[in-house]
Design an enzyme around this catalytic site. Structure first.
Site, PDB file in Angstrom:
ATOM      1  N   ASP A   1      22.433 -50.560 -12.802  1.00 42.40           N
ATOM      2  CA  ASP A   1      23.439 -50.382 -12.764  1.00 42.40           C
ATOM      3  C   ASP A   1      24.499 -49.419 -14.067  1.00 42.40           C
ATOM      4  O   ASP A   1      24.014 -49.881 -14.528  1.00 42.40           O
ATOM      5  CB  ASP A   1      24.723 -51.849 -13.686  1.00 42.40           C
ATOM      6  CG  ASP A   1      25.974 -51.415 -12.912  1.00 42.40           C
ATOM      7  OD1 ASP A   1      26.606 -49.774 -12.881  1.00 42.40           O
ATOM      8  OD2 ASP A   1      26.618 -52.244 -13.362  1.00 42.40           O
ATOM      9  N   TRP A  29       8.444  -4.096 -11.144  1.00 43.54           N
ATOM     10  CA  TRP A  29       7.083  -3.391 -10.387  1.00 43.54           C
ATOM     11  C   TRP A  29       5.893  -2.977 -11.889  1.00 43.54           C
ATOM     12  O   TRP A  29       6.391  -2.703 -12.745  1.00 43.54           O
ATOM     13  CB  TRP A  29       7.804  -2.170 -10.133  1.00 43.54           C
ATOM     14  CG  TRP A  29       6.785  -1.046  -9.423  1.00 43.54           C
ATOM     15  CD1 TRP A  29       6.709  -0.649  -8.492  1.00 43.54           C
ATOM     16  CD2 TRP A  29       6.096   0.189 -10.628  1.00 43.54           C
ATOM     17  NE1 TRP A  29       5.725   0.661  -8.844  1.00 43.54           N
ATOM     18  CE2 TRP A  29       5.769   0.747  -9.420  1.00 43.54           C
ATOM     19  CE3 TRP A  29       6.390   0.407 -11.312  1.00 43.54           C
ATOM     20  CZ2 TRP A  29       5.000   2.160 -10.121  1.00 43.54           C
ATOM     21  CZ3 TRP A  29       5.846   1.211 -12.837  1.00 43.54           C
ATOM     22  CH2 TRP A  29       4.836   1.790 -11.619  1.00 43.54           C
ATOM     23  N   ASP A  71      -2.549   8.051   2.928  1.00 45.80           N
ATOM     24  CA  ASP A  71      -0.714   7.845   2.460  1.00 45.80           C
ATOM     25  C   ASP A  71      -0.520   8.362   2.773  1.00 45.80           C
ATOM     26  O   ASP A  71      -0.282   9.488   3.686  1.00 45.80           O
ATOM     27  CB  ASP A  71      -1.214   7.013   0.970  1.00 45.80           C
ATOM     28  CG  ASP A  71      -0.880   6.462   0.077  1.00 45.80           C
ATOM     29  OD1 ASP A  71      -0.068   6.129   0.249  1.00 45.80           O
ATOM     30  OD2 ASP A  71      -1.448   5.133  -0.087  1.00 45.80           O
ATOM     31  N   ARG A  99      15.391   4.832  -3.136  1.00 49.85           N
ATOM     32  CA  ARG A  99      13.983   5.318  -3.411  1.00 49.85           C
ATOM     33  C   ARG A  99      14.487   6.914  -2.306  1.00 49.85           C
ATOM     34  O   ARG A  99      13.764   7.072  -1.158  1.00 49.85           O
ATOM     35  CB  ARG A  99      12.401   4.896  -3.436  1.00 49.85           C
ATOM     36  CG  ARG A  99      11.501   5.855  -3.089  1.00 49.85           C
ATOM     37  CD  ARG A  99       9.892   5.381  -2.438  1.00 49.85           C
ATOM     38  NE  ARG A  99       9.397   6.312  -3.681  1.00 49.85           N
ATOM     39  CZ  ARG A  99       7.547   6.168  -2.743  1.00 49.85           C
ATOM     40  NH1 ARG A  99       7.213   5.999  -1.176  1.00 49.85           N
ATOM     41  NH2 ARG A  99       6.595   7.307  -3.390  1.00 49.85           N
ATOM     42  N   TRP A 133       0.732  -0.883   5.589  1.00 50.92           N
ATOM     43  CA  TRP A 133       2.461  -1.072   5.701  1.00 50.92           C
ATOM     44  C   TRP A 133       2.567  -1.336   4.666  1.00 50.92           C
ATOM     45  O   TRP A 133       2.947  -2.277   3.410  1.00 50.92           O
ATOM     46  CB  TRP A 133       1.891  -2.685   6.104  1.00 50.92           C
ATOM     47  CG  TRP A 133       2.992  -2.939   6.836  1.00 50.92           C
ATOM     48  CD1 TRP A 133       4.282  -3.528   6.203  1.00 50.92           C
ATOM     49  CD2 TRP A 133       3.732  -2.492   8.718  1.00 50.92           C
ATOM     50  NE1 TRP A 133       5.766  -3.444   7.197  1.00 50.92           N
ATOM     51  CE2 TRP A 133       5.031  -3.319   8.454  1.00 50.92           C
ATOM     52  CE3 TRP A 133       3.210  -2.631   9.561  1.00 50.92           C
ATOM     53  CZ2 TRP A 133       6.114  -3.124   9.898  1.00 50.92           C
ATOM     54  CZ3 TRP A 133       3.552  -3.063  10.613  1.00 50.92           C
ATOM     55  CH2 TRP A 133       4.965  -3.163  10.389  1.00 50.92           C
ATOM     56  N   ASP A 134       3.864  -0.733   3.830  1.00 51.06           N
ATOM     57  CA  ASP A 134       4.062  -0.634   2.613  1.00 51.06           C
ATOM     58  C   ASP A 134       5.372  -0.478   3.173  1.00 51.06           C
ATOM     59  O   ASP A 134       6.401  -0.631   3.645  1.00 51.06           O
ATOM     60  CB  ASP A 134       4.322   0.831   2.388  1.00 51.06           C
ATOM     61  CG  ASP A 134       4.591   1.166   0.115  1.00 51.06           C
ATOM     62  OD1 ASP A 134       4.605   0.845   0.356  1.00 51.06           O
ATOM     63  OD2 ASP A 134       4.455   2.426  -0.020  1.00 51.06           O
ATOM     64  N   MET A 135       6.579  -1.034   1.763  1.00 56.78           N
ATOM     65  CA  MET A 135       8.191  -1.607   1.954  1.00 56.78           C
ATOM     66  C   MET A 135       8.443  -1.142   0.668  1.00 56.78           C
ATOM     67  O   MET A 135       7.815  -1.926  -1.014  1.00 56.78           O
ATOM     68  CB  MET A 135       8.385  -2.409   2.024  1.00 56.78           C
ATOM     69  CG  MET A 135       9.233  -3.052   2.199  1.00 56.78           C
ATOM     70  SD  MET A 135      10.300  -4.032   1.205  1.00 56.78           S
ATOM     71  CE  MET A 135       9.778  -4.996   0.531  1.00 56.78           C
ATOM     72  N   ASN A 136       9.489  -0.074   0.251  1.00 66.19           N
ATOM     73  CA  ASN A 136       9.776   0.547  -1.072  1.00 66.19           C
ATOM     74  C   ASN A 136      10.725   0.476  -1.464  1.00 66.19           C
ATOM     75  O   ASN A 136      11.527   0.968  -2.022  1.00 66.19           O
ATOM     76  CB  ASN A 136       9.221   1.544  -1.425  1.00 66.19           C
ATOM     77  CG  ASN A 136       7.656   1.818  -1.197  1.00 66.19           C
ATOM     78  OD1 ASN A 136       6.915   1.759  -2.323  1.00 66.19           O
ATOM     79  ND2 ASN A 136       7.093   2.985  -0.594  1.00 66.19           N
ATOM     80  N   CYS A 163       1.167  -4.118   1.593  1.00 62.29           N
ATOM     81  CA  CYS A 163       2.491  -3.162   0.006  1.00 62.29           C
ATOM     82  C   CYS A 163       3.080  -2.573  -0.047  1.00 62.29           C
ATOM     83  O   CYS A 163       3.772  -3.275   0.513  1.00 62.29           O
ATOM     84  CB  CYS A 163       1.188  -1.872   0.230  1.00 62.29           C
ATOM     85  SG  CYS A 163       1.997  -0.796  -1.366  1.00 62.29           S
ATOM     86  N   ASP A 178       0.925  -1.016  -7.947  1.00 62.90           N
ATOM     87  CA  ASP A 178       0.918   0.381  -8.166  1.00 62.90           C
ATOM     88  C   ASP A 178       0.666   0.648  -9.951  1.00 62.90           C
ATOM     89  O   ASP A 178       0.011   1.524 -10.167  1.00 62.90           O
ATOM     90  CB  ASP A 178       2.787   1.125  -8.050  1.00 62.90           C
ATOM     91  CG  ASP A 178       2.658   0.912  -7.014  1.00 62.90           C
ATOM     92  OD1 ASP A 178       1.796   1.335  -5.860  1.00 62.90           O
ATOM     93  OD2 ASP A 178       3.817   1.708  -6.399  1.00 62.90           O
TER      94      ASP A 178
HETATM   95  C1  DGJ Z   1       4.751   2.926  -2.585  1.00 61.62           C
HETATM   96  C2  DGJ Z   1       3.208   1.936  -2.918  1.00 61.62           C
HETATM   97  O1  DGJ Z   1       2.625   1.399  -3.525  1.00 61.62           O
HETATM   98  C3  DGJ Z   1       1.566   3.360  -3.251  1.00 61.62           C
HETATM   99  O2  DGJ Z   1       0.607   3.436  -3.301  1.00 61.62           O
HETATM  100  C4  DGJ Z   1       1.843   4.280  -2.425  1.00 61.62           C
HETATM  101  O3  DGJ Z   1       1.429   4.235  -1.307  1.00 61.62           O
HETATM  102  C5  DGJ Z   1       3.467   5.056  -2.479  1.00 61.62           C
HETATM  103  N1  DGJ Z   1       4.397   3.838  -2.479  1.00 61.62           N
HETATM  104  C6  DGJ Z   1       3.529   5.522  -1.818  1.00 61.62           C
HETATM  105  O4  DGJ Z   1       4.743   6.727  -1.479  1.00 61.62           O
END
Ligand code: DGJ
Length: 730
Positions: A53, A200, A367, A444, A478-481, A527, A549
């Site tokens: 309890d 980063w 690139d 960016r 295939w990047d994405m920033n 990436c 990076d």
């Molecule tokens: C970020 C990536 O991590 C880098 O290696 C390079 O591809 C740049 N973008 C290019 O804009």
């Protein structure tokens, strides 16, 4: 091994190779958690659930017993509102506005194999007899909702995967406010918590601390799994280390906002939960609709972190990654990013590729900067047509010239984004994530395309398909920033706006499924500004990830060590770059840069045409050496020997499954005056075997190398030193 159901006790015992997981339908249909840990042949309640309890821990209305409270019952999928005051796994707002629900056991089913998850990445089986799956349906009759809890146990692994499907079986819409994938209630808190955190350029650094009372969490609200926190958490028994002790690892197969939490309650129980981050999330479920939560991979090890990592590695390498590249050695690449950035011509590219070929490199990667008016990062994302000023004869011609040199050709794309300065944005300004009456924040100089919208997904799929069909592309980066802000979708009604971030992920997965299936001969590497989306969700579609990076060899020791806790070495892109290093401005030798990068999925990222003759000879030797050891690095077992988080040295070993061949790398960051003599104990070799050290006349037993160790030559001088040995069984 398998899943056993004891009808009389309503008890489920899931047995993997060396692990048991036990749950029970308790009392009036509550799904209780009894045990997860080292395998037991039987489960006979030696450590029975106990009740007392407890003041201020109320009793659910149907329980007559004052000692029974959900606040003290270890549970599998706890709810909110009826005596459990800890963090719930789910929360549903009903049509009447209230949020009290009560899921009880309704039925279950046990089957061979593992069903796919609807629209989401997940671990798979190849043979039905590899694994068994238990599906337990819980139901709340009043609310009209059901939860189907899926558990898969692999016979030959120490892995349990879990996921949940929430279904609206009622007559009114309901709103999910929280829909986590997994909850495990441990009956003590004698643990350390380990997480992979960073930023980063310094992703996945190992953080370990003692669990304390209350809630501790790692999470992402960035619309990506993120550089900052990885969707991973482990509980370690006190004293557990690299080679011994119990470890419980949790990894969410998801690439978006997540939370991973551990909550130590008033009685020193620990609740671990993981899933989509409830922050700024809700999901409207209409009558008859279901919501699929992402999968959690749970690994148990009684052989410390090393055992946990090897279990994750083997599972992900063989049962998460798909496609023809899964079992193929990966090409050594040269990427022009750090060599030229945006400033290149077709001639320059061909020269770098030619220099690469002469050194034995196998793949050239073009690139960022080949499309639209992309001479800097302010423009042209979304305009996926070739920049004729830089490449007057087009992509097809360039790809062919690279291939005529005997190199494969790879290409960078960033399909999830649009630049405000682009033709695509001019034409479709509302195709990015945005909220009405507010401007979009840039990062960016770019905006995020709204993958929750079908027409956006279709257009992006078409544009990228056209690019990949326009030239003989054999590899895609295939990047994405950037991360998401102003998260809203023009395609969704007001009441569904908080679904946008998850709908984006579902949309991304759909596009990746379509493109990677249509272009199954292309090797995809993901990436996100380096390793900002290094997670199992992405690995399901793209078998390797650019780890960071930051290409500095010394920084890479921590990044690659931390990443290796969960992710297989073959998935980890690692390149030799120029000095002074572009991210940290450090000078290191070409040798140590090579050794650090050869400890991953190897490549170069510098202007090879500028190498001196001496440097060319070193690179040739590195490339040749990597070709000889890459089957070990990419498909072997990995043993961490010394941690960069604990001192000045790092070391690791790669060994093939037969234990007939091994490669060992050792790194020392700073020279020390009058230093003590060092040695490496080579874990992972076969103690019964004898090994020769290649390139020498030395011969040692695997037992001696493991127990007594291998001496590190005292002659090593100066900062930033590394050593590399190869062992062959005789
Ligand atoms: C970020 C990536 O991590 C880098 O290696 C390079 O591809 C740049 N973008 C290019 O804009």
């Amino acid at each position: 091994m398998g899943i056993y159901f004891d009808e009389k006790q309503q008890l489920f015992h899931l047995q993997g190779k060396n692990t048991s997981y036990v749950l029970q339908v308790y009392g009036e249909g509550y799904l209780a958690h009894l045990y997860w840990g080292r395998k037991t042949k039987n489960y006979r309640h030696s450590n029975e659930l106990q009740f007392a309890d407890r003041a201020f821990s109320g009793n659910p209305s149907t329980a007559k017993d004052r000692t029974f409270s959900l606040d003290t019952l270890p549970q599998e999928y706890p709810g909110y509102g009826n005596t459990d005051f800890r963090t719930p796994a789910y929360q549903v707002q009903l049509d009447n506005g209230t949020t009290v629900t009560d899921l009880r056991y309704a039925s279950h089913m046990i089957r061979n194999g593992k069903p796919k998850l609807d629209g989401l990445p997940a671990v798979y089986t190849e043979e039905d007899n590899e694994a068994e799956t238990l599906e337990i349906t819980l139901r709340d009759q009043i609310a009209g909702i059901a939860a189907v809890l899926s558990y898969t146990v692999f016979h030959e692994r120490n892995v349990i995967t879990r996921s949940v499907r929430l279904i609206n079986e009622g007559k009114h819409p309901v709103r999910l406010l929280r829909a986590l994938s997994t909850n495990v209630d441990f009956r003590d808190s004698d643990f350390d918590l380990l997480q992979l955190s960073g930023a980063w350029g310094r992703e996945r650094h190992v953080e370990r601390h003692v669990l304390r009372p209350g809630l501790q969490a790692v999470e992402s609200r960035r619309g990506a799994s993120s550089h900052q926190q990885n969707p991973f958490m482990a509980l370690l028994r006190k004293g557990a280390n690299e080679t011994s002790g119990e470890v419980f690892g949790f990894n969410l197969v998801y690439s978006g906002n997540f939370t991973a939490q551990a909550e130590v309650d008033q009685f020193s129980n620990t609740r671990v939960s993981i899933g989509i981050n409830p922050f700024d999330f809700s999901w409207l479920l209409e009558e008859g609709e279901a919501f699929q939560c992402p999968e959690t991979v749970m690994v148990y090890s009684h052989e410390g972190l090393g055992g946990m990592s090897r279990t994750f590695h083997d599972l992900y390498r063989t049962r998460l990654v798909r496609g023809s590249f899964r079992d193929q050695v990966r090409p050594i690449l040269v990427n022009n990013w750090e060599a030229t950035y945006f400033d290149f011509t077709a001639e320059k590219i061909t020269e770098i590729a030619k220099a690469g070929k002469e050194l034995g490199i196998e793949l050239f990667v073009l690139d960022d900067g080949w499309f639209g008016k992309r001479n800097n990062d302010k423009t042209s994302l979304g305009d996926w047509f070739v920049n004729k000023e830089k490449l007057p004869k087009g992509l097809d011609d360039l790809a062919h010239s690279v291939q005529e040199l005997g190199m494969q050709f790879g290409l960078w794309v960033e399909p999830e984004m649009v630049s405000a300065e682009s033709e695509l944005y001019k034409k479709h300004p509302d195709w990015c994530l945005h909220v009405p009456d507010r401007t979009c924040s840039e990062s960016r100089n770019q905006l995020v395309l709204d993958f929750a919208r079908k027409e956006v997904r279709d257009a992006v799929t078409k544009m990228i398909s056209d690019v990949l069909s326009s030239a003989p592309v054999q590899y895609v980066k295939w990047d994405m920033n950037r991360h998401m802000t102003e998260i809203g979708s023009a395609a969704l009604p007001a009441e569904r706006q908080r679904e946008t971030a998850h709908r984006y992920m579902l949309g991304l997965y759909e596009i990746l499924e379509t493109l990677t299936s249509a272009f199954s001969d292309i090797l995809f590497e993901s990436c996100s500004g380096g390793g900002g989306r290094f997670d199992p969700g992405i690995l399901y579609y793209m078998p390797q990830t650019w780890a960071s990076d930051n290409t500095d060899a010394i920084s890479r020791l921590k990044i690659q060590y931390g990443t290796s806790l969960v992710y297989p070495i073959i998935s980890m892109g690692a390149h030799v770059s120029d000095v002074p290093n572009h991210q940290v401005h450090r000078f290191t030798s070409l040798d140590i840069r090579g050794d650090a990068a050869m400890s991953g999925n190897f490549g170069y990222e510098l202007d090879l045409t500028k190498l001196t003759e001496v440097e060319k000879e070193i690179v040739k030797k590195q490339v040749a050496a990597y070709k000889e050891i890459r089957h070990l690095v990419q498909f072997g077992d990995f043993y961490r020997l010394k941690s960069p988080f604990e001192g000045n040295e790092t070391a690791w070993l790669f060994v093939n499954m037969e234990k007939s061949e091994a490669a060992v790398f050792y790194f020392r960051v700073l020279a020390e005056p009058n230093a003590s003599f060092g040695k490496l104990r080579l874990e992972g070799l076969d103690p019964e075997r004898t090994y020769e050290v290649l390139g020498t006349d030395e011969i040692y037993g695997g037992d001696e190398l493991a127990y007594s160790g291998l001496s590190i030559p005292a002659s090593l001088n100066g900062d930033f030193q590394s050593l590399f040995w190869r062992f062959k069984g005789i």
